[in-house]
Each structure stands twice: as structure tokens, then as C-alpha cells.
Write a protein that holds these residues in place. Structure first.
Motif, mmCIF file in Angstrom:
data_model
loop_
_atom_site.group_PDB
_atom_site.id
_atom_site.type_symbol
_atom_site.label_atom_id
_atom_site.label_comp_id
_atom_site.label_asym_id
_atom_site.label_seq_id
_atom_site.Cartn_x
_atom_site.Cartn_y
_atom_site.Cartn_z
ATOM 1 N N THR A 192 35.819 -23.220 -40.779
ATOM 2 C CA THR A 192 35.717 -23.961 -42.033
ATOM 3 C C THR A 192 36.192 -25.400 -41.847
ATOM 4 O OG1 THR A 192 36.046 -21.926 -43.274
ATOM 5 C CG2 THR A 192 36.446 -23.979 -44.452
ATOM 6 N N LEU A 193 37.286 -25.584 -41.128
ATOM 7 C CA LEU A 193 37.811 -26.939 -40.926
ATOM 8 C C LEU A 193 36.839 -27.788 -40.103
ATOM 9 C CD1 LEU A 193 41.569 -26.052 -40.377
ATOM 10 C CD2 LEU A 193 40.632 -27.398 -42.265
ATOM 11 N N VAL A 194 36.201 -27.157 -39.109
ATOM 12 C CA VAL A 194 35.207 -27.885 -38.307
ATOM 13 C C VAL A 194 34.003 -28.245 -39.176
ATOM 14 C CG1 VAL A 194 33.529 -27.612 -36.425
ATOM 15 C CG2 VAL A 194 35.900 -26.946 -36.065
ATOM 16 N N GLN A 195 33.570 -27.284 -40.014
ATOM 17 C CA GLN A 195 32.419 -27.563 -40.887
ATOM 18 C C GLN A 195 32.743 -28.711 -41.857
ATOM 19 O OE1 GLN A 195 31.258 -24.772 -43.974
ATOM 20 N NE2 GLN A 195 29.082 -25.231 -43.698
ATOM 21 N N MET A 196 33.934 -28.676 -42.449
ATOM 22 C CA MET A 196 34.308 -29.734 -43.390
ATOM 23 C C MET A 196 34.329 -31.090 -42.677
ATOM 24 S SD MET A 196 34.468 -28.441 -46.341
ATOM 25 C CE MET A 196 35.160 -29.801 -47.268
ATOM 26 N N ALA A 197 34.835 -31.111 -41.446
ATOM 27 C CA ALA A 197 34.890 -32.366 -40.691
ATOM 28 C C ALA A 197 33.474 -32.869 -40.408
ATOM 29 C CB ALA A 197 35.663 -32.162 -39.394
ATOM 30 N N ASN A 198 32.581 -31.951 -40.009
ATOM 31 C CA ASN A 198 31.203 -32.359 -39.717
ATOM 32 C C ASN A 198 30.493 -32.883 -40.960
ATOM 33 O OD1 ASN A 198 31.522 -31.589 -37.080
ATOM 34 N ND2 ASN A 198 30.561 -29.581 -37.353
ATOM 35 N N LEU A 199 30.724 -32.205 -42.089
ATOM 36 C CA LEU A 199 30.049 -32.603 -43.325
ATOM 37 C C LEU A 199 30.559 -33.961 -43.807
ATOM 38 C CD1 LEU A 199 29.888 -29.191 -45.220
ATOM 39 C CD2 LEU A 199 28.073 -30.333 -43.952
ATOM 40 N N THR A 200 31.870 -34.148 -43.756
ATOM 41 C CA THR A 200 32.396 -35.431 -44.246
ATOM 42 C C THR A 200 31.934 -36.569 -43.334
ATOM 43 O OG1 THR A 200 34.501 -34.850 -43.208
ATOM 44 C CG2 THR A 200 34.366 -34.581 -45.569
ATOM 45 N N ALA A 252 23.304 -27.807 -45.425
ATOM 46 C CA ALA A 252 22.564 -28.628 -46.386
ATOM 47 C C ALA A 252 23.062 -28.395 -47.807
ATOM 48 C CB ALA A 252 21.078 -28.327 -46.281
ATOM 49 N N SER A 253 23.272 -27.145 -48.185
ATOM 50 C CA SER A 253 23.703 -26.903 -49.565
ATOM 51 C C SER A 253 25.181 -27.245 -49.728
ATOM 52 C CB SER A 253 23.372 -25.472 -49.993
ATOM 53 O OG SER A 253 24.355 -24.563 -49.595
ATOM 54 N N ALA A 254 25.979 -27.032 -48.668
ATOM 55 C CA ALA A 254 27.387 -27.422 -48.740
ATOM 56 C C ALA A 254 27.509 -28.937 -48.910
ATOM 57 C CB ALA A 254 28.123 -26.959 -47.489
ATOM 58 N N LEU A 255 26.646 -29.641 -48.192
ATOM 59 C CA LEU A 255 26.647 -31.107 -48.257
ATOM 60 C C LEU A 255 26.301 -31.582 -49.668
ATOM 61 C CD1 LEU A 255 27.037 -33.302 -46.076
ATOM 62 C CD2 LEU A 255 24.555 -33.367 -45.807
#
Lengths: 203, 163
Positions: free
Chosen positions: A88-96, A192-195
Motif C-alpha cells: 500500500t505504501l509503495v502504491q501510494m508513493a507511485n500514485l502521488t 487508475a481508479s485509485a488515482l
């Protein structure tokens, strides 16, 4: 002719099985995606979010009020978690990163569900591997439980042979700048939807 | 004679420098093939890490992965992650992982995986970690886990795209 009789039984059994499977698939669709699905968070849903008092990774006591004025992404996890929490932390970093400079507004908060092991020092060390903007929060068991309650989150200590593990909510709560709940990102949700959801609270 | 020995040593050394090129990073024991063991890098101070691999059983008898040992952690256990209604849970699978004859089983993130419990140090991307896996029937097998990025997924296996 006993053979024909068996063929007939076989054929009717096949019909019964196919009908049952079709009905099950239809029922599944109806309940999960169709008109029978459970209502998602609506106007009458209990409010998610609210006051908390916790301790950040620098050892300083902070309350929810200090995060007002900027949208928040709040996540419950713990550092003895090898998969969900780092993912989750990696995903949040990638999205931001994809959002660019405006993502600086977003405050990503990891609230530990395991304050016994996750001291501020432990959180500080752990968070070195992720986006430096992530704030790690711990506190007393009571403080953490109060935060969980405010967010309608879930955590449970589960004993193991050699210690314990934690069951915990694996969603990211997206909160507006005024502290009110907007939506959540599910674990396993497509980027895509998280973004799109993060952009909604950044607007 | 001396030159022959020197030549053999030189050849052995040149092979040793390119282990990932020379092998496809698979291991075999009995009728089992263990494909591409890899682990995720861990943040500093993390006590646990995940290990993943494929087990292919080309034999005629069932086998079972029971766990193992590793130099990198106090214990190497088999765990299963599940998600229901937004809740993440993880449980040890003390009964191991069954691999039937002709079957291939993949241990991967967010499913059944190996857990390196009580890490002796941080797992860093690019490192290799020695481990010994234990199968009920085939017995022990030595493998090396290749450490990939923190959030690495099974398909993101650089240099192993042909798998």
C-alpha cells in the motif's frame, strides 16, 4: 433398455447441474454487481473519521486538528506486515508521483494497529523506505483504538506459536481538507481508479 | 598437470561470475522443479519478509512443501494472506503446501507465501538469500532467493521474462 435409461438419467443430471450453476452465477452477479448489491456508503452511513490524539514518528503528540486544511489518506497497518502494508505504501508513493506537485497537499498517514511493537523509533526506521511525506502514527493502545473507532476500522490481535500477528482493515481512507470522509481505496484496487479517487480529494 | 588444474579453476571462476546468466534460476529435487525463488526487499527495522516461488511436480506421487530454514531469518514459515470485507488476515499454514502429481503451485504475494520471520537484517534489492526448503517426500533442497523491490509483483521479474 437399461443403457438408455442411464443415458436419460445422465442427461437430466447434466441439465440440473447446468441450471444450478447458471442460477448461482446469476445470483452472484445480482448480489455483487446487480440491483441486489449492498448499499455502499451513502448519506445515512455513519460518519467516518473524527478526532484522534496520537504520537508521530518523531515522538511528538499530534491530533487530527493539525492535519486540517489539507486532504488526508489514512491507512491502518503495522510494520510486522510483510505484504499489505509495504504494498500500500509503495502504491501510494507511485500514485502521488504520477499526480505531481499538487500531491504535496495530500497527507498520507499510516496509523499503526500494533503500538506495542511500533514505537515512534520503529515507525521512523520503517518509513525510511517509502515516500518521505508519509507520517507514521502510534500511541497508547487506547489512543490507537480510539482512532480505529473513529474511522470504523478494524484490528485484532491474533496469537501465533511464536508471538502474535494483527488482522486489520486494508483500505485507504481519503478525507477532504475539512476532515470529512470522501471515499476509500480498497486493497488491490487498480491504479487508475485509485488515482481518480485521490484526484477527487485534491480538487 | 599444474596448468590443467589452473585452467579448471579459471574456468570455474569465470562461470561463477555469471551465475544468473548460466542458470535459469531453477532448482530441482526428485521430480520437483522449484522455479525462480524471489523475495521482496524489506524496509529497515522490518522483522518479516515474504518469499515466493513456483513448484512444479512432474512426478506421479504427491509431495508437500513443509517449510525450511534460511540464513537470513530465525524461521522460514508458510503463511497465507486473505482478504475479506476489507480486512487483511495472515495465518500460518502448518500443514504446508500440497503439490499433486502433474501440478504447478505458485507461492506469490497476497496468497500462500513463505515468511521469513525475525529477519537478521534488512533484505536489500539485488541481494541473494540462501535457504533450504523441506519437502515431505523429496526431502531438502538448497535454493537462493533473489531479492527484488519492496512492492515487486510476480510478473515484475527483471531478467526472468522468459519464465
Amino acid at each position: 433398455m437399461p443403457i438408455l435409461k442411464w443415458v436419460r438419467y445422465g442427461a437430466w443430471s447434466a441439465v440440473a447441474i447446468v441450471s444450478f450453476v447458471s442460477a448461482a452465477i446469476l445470483l452472484g452477479w445480482w448480489r455483487v454487481e446487480g440491483p441486489g448489491r449492498a448499499a455502499t456508503v451513502g448519506q445515512n452511513a455513519p460518519a467516518i473519521g473524527g478526532p484522534f490524539t496520537l504520537v508521530n514518528q518523531a515522538g511528538k503528540t499530534v491530533t487530527d486538528r493539525e492535519f486540517r486544511g489539507k486532504p488526508m489518506a489514512v491507512f491502518f497497518g503495522f510494520t510486522n506486515c510483510p505484504e499489505v502494508c509495504p504494498t500500500t505504501l509503495v502504491q501510494m508513493a507511485n500514485l502521488t508521483k504520477q499526480i505531481g506537485p499538487s500531491a504535496d497537499q495530500l497527507q498520507v498517514l499510516l496509523i499503526t494497529v500494533d503500538p506495542e511493537r511500533d514505537t515512534p523509533e520503529q515507525l521512523a526506521l520503517y518509513l525510511q523506505s517509502f515516500d518521505p511525506r508519509v507520517v507514521g502514527l502510534t500511541g497508547s493502545r487506547e489512543q490507537v483504538d480510539a482512532a480505529l473507532k473513529a474511522y470504523k476500522g478494524y484490528a485484532k490481535k491474533v496469537p501465533t506459536d511464536n508471538g502474535y500477528t494483527m488482522d486489520h482493515s486494508a483500505s485507504v481512507y481519503l478525507m477532504r481538507a475539512d476532515g470529512s470522509f470522501r471515499t476509500m481505496i480498497d486493497y488491490h484496487e487498480e491504479d487508475a481508479s485509485a488515482l481518480a479517487k485521490i484526484r477527487m480529494v485534491l480538487e | 598437470m599444474n596448468r590443467l588444474v589452473m585452467g579448471a579453476v579459471a574456468a570455474a571462476l569465470s562461470f561463477a561470475q555469471f551465475p544468473t546468466v548460466a542458470s535459469a534460476h531453477d532448482y530441482a529435487v526428485g521430480s520437483l522443479k522449484i522455479g525462480h525463488p524471489w523475495a521482496r526487499a524489506t524496509p529497515p527495522a522490518a522483522k518479516v519478509g515474504g518469499g515466493y516461488l513456483k513448484i512444479e511436480n512432474s512426478g506421479t506421487a504427491p509431495d508437500r512443501l513443509l517449510g525450511g530454514t534460511t540464513e537470513a531469518a530465525a524461521r522460514l514459515e508458510i503463511h497465507e494472506s486473505t482478504f475479506t470485507d476489507g480486512i487483511a488476515r495472515m495465518r500460518e499454514k502448518t500443514e504446508g503446501v500440497a503439490v499433486g502429481p502433474g501440478e504447478t503451485v505458485e507461492l506469490r504475494p497476497n496468497a500462500i507465501h513463505l515468511m521469513l520471520v525475525d529477519l537478521k537484517g534488512q533484505l536489500k534489492q539485488g541481494d541473494t538469500v540462501k535457504a533450504s526448503l523441506r519437502f515431505e517426500r523429496a526431502g531438502p533442497v538448497e535454493v537462493e532467493f533473489q531479492v527484488q523491490g519492496i512492492g515487486a509483483q510476480p510478473q515484475a521479474t527483471p531478467g526472468h521474462a522468459t519464465h
